[in-house]
Design a protein around this motif. Structure first.
Motif, PDB file in Angstrom:
ATOM      1  N   HIS A  17       0.821  -1.203   0.000  1.00  0.00           N
ATOM      2  CA  HIS A  17       0.000   0.000   0.000  1.00  0.00           C
ATOM      3  C   HIS A  17       0.862   1.262   0.000  1.00  0.00           C
ATOM      4  O   HIS A  17       0.474   2.289  -0.534  1.00  0.00           O
ATOM      5  CB  HIS A  17      -0.968   0.008   1.186  1.00  0.00           C
ATOM      6  CG  HIS A  17      -0.315   0.185   2.522  1.00  0.00           C
ATOM      7  ND1 HIS A  17       0.274  -0.854   3.202  1.00  0.00           N
ATOM      8  CD2 HIS A  17      -0.137   1.292   3.281  1.00  0.00           C
ATOM      9  CE1 HIS A  17       0.771  -0.401   4.337  1.00  0.00           C
ATOM     10  NE2 HIS A  17       0.544   0.888   4.414  1.00  0.00           N
ATOM     11  N   GLN A  72      -9.187  -2.297  -2.103  1.00  0.00           N
ATOM     12  CA  GLN A  72     -10.421  -3.020  -1.783  1.00  0.00           C
ATOM     13  C   GLN A  72     -10.306  -4.488  -2.187  1.00  0.00           C
ATOM     14  O   GLN A  72     -10.740  -5.375  -1.450  1.00  0.00           O
ATOM     15  CB  GLN A  72     -11.619  -2.359  -2.467  1.00  0.00           C
ATOM     16  CG  GLN A  72     -11.974  -1.020  -1.888  1.00  0.00           C
ATOM     17  CD  GLN A  72     -13.004  -0.259  -2.719  1.00  0.00           C
ATOM     18  OE1 GLN A  72     -13.243  -0.576  -3.893  1.00  0.00           O
ATOM     19  NE2 GLN A  72     -13.603   0.766  -2.124  1.00  0.00           N
ATOM     20  N   ALA A  75      -8.078  -6.280   0.280  1.00  0.00           N
ATOM     21  CA  ALA A  75      -8.784  -6.514   1.540  1.00  0.00           C
ATOM     22  C   ALA A  75      -9.769  -7.673   1.383  1.00  0.00           C
ATOM     23  O   ALA A  75      -9.889  -8.517   2.275  1.00  0.00           O
ATOM     24  CB  ALA A  75      -9.514  -5.253   1.987  1.00  0.00           C
ATOM     25  N   MET A  82     -11.637  -3.354   4.903  1.00  0.00           N
ATOM     26  CA  MET A  82     -10.965  -2.243   4.232  1.00  0.00           C
ATOM     27  C   MET A  82     -10.757  -1.118   5.230  1.00  0.00           C
ATOM     28  O   MET A  82     -11.656  -0.779   5.983  1.00  0.00           O
ATOM     29  CB  MET A  82     -11.837  -1.774   3.061  1.00  0.00           C
ATOM     30  CG  MET A  82     -11.369  -0.555   2.363  1.00  0.00           C
ATOM     31  SD  MET A  82      -9.930  -0.895   1.375  1.00  0.00           S
ATOM     32  CE  MET A  82      -9.603   0.734   0.769  1.00  0.00           C
ATOM     33  N   ASP A  87     -10.006   4.915   2.165  1.00  0.00           N
ATOM     34  CA  ASP A  87     -11.140   5.317   1.343  1.00  0.00           C
ATOM     35  C   ASP A  87     -11.405   6.813   1.505  1.00  0.00           C
ATOM     36  O   ASP A  87     -11.582   7.538   0.520  1.00  0.00           O
ATOM     37  CB  ASP A  87     -12.377   4.509   1.737  1.00  0.00           C
ATOM     38  CG  ASP A  87     -13.554   4.752   0.825  1.00  0.00           C
ATOM     39  OD1 ASP A  87     -13.343   5.050  -0.369  1.00  0.00           O
ATOM     40  OD2 ASP A  87     -14.700   4.645   1.299  1.00  0.00           O
TER      41      ASP A  87
END
Length: 121
Positions: A17, A72, A75, A82, A87
């Motif tokens: 990430h 997403q 996850a 998530m 988000d």
């Protein structure tokens, strides 16, 4: 020898990430133009820069959406929830990008209007 492998090792150990966040780079907006003082060439260049910026800003927005979708998907594949902060942060960045696109578009339109008023036919 360690110097050669250390950067590669750091890259491999960096969470995905974190790597994904660096993939989308926000474009830099063009400077506004004073249309009343501009030459026709300057006005055309400013409008072209605004169009180019808006195109790059659209690509940036798509990149952000793809990053969010990838997060997403990860996850869902992991069976974990998530992170809502990811988000929310993505939505904030998209909203800021849209405001900047609107400002650049408005600045270009204002410059064109000012040019037309200063140079009536």
């Amino acid at each position: 020898m360690v110097r050669k492998f250390l950067p590669a090792l750091m890259l491999l150990l960096t969470p995905q990430h974190v790597l994904a966040q660096a993939a989308c780079i926000a474009p830099v907006p063009p400077p506004p133009l004073k249309g009343a003082e501009a030459s026709p060439e300057q006005l055309r260049a400013a409008i072209a820069q605004a169009r180019d910026f808006i195109g790059r800003a659209n690509l940036y927005e798509n990149c952000l959406r793809q990053e969010l979708q990838a997060a997403q998907d990860r996850a869902a594949a992991d069976g974990s929830a998530m992170d809502t902060a990811v988000d929310k942060q993505t939505e904030i960045r998209i909203a800021a990008n849209r405001r900047l696109k609107d400002k650049v578009s408005s600045d270009a339109a204002s410059a064109l209007d000012a040019y037309k008023k200063a140079h009536p036919r």
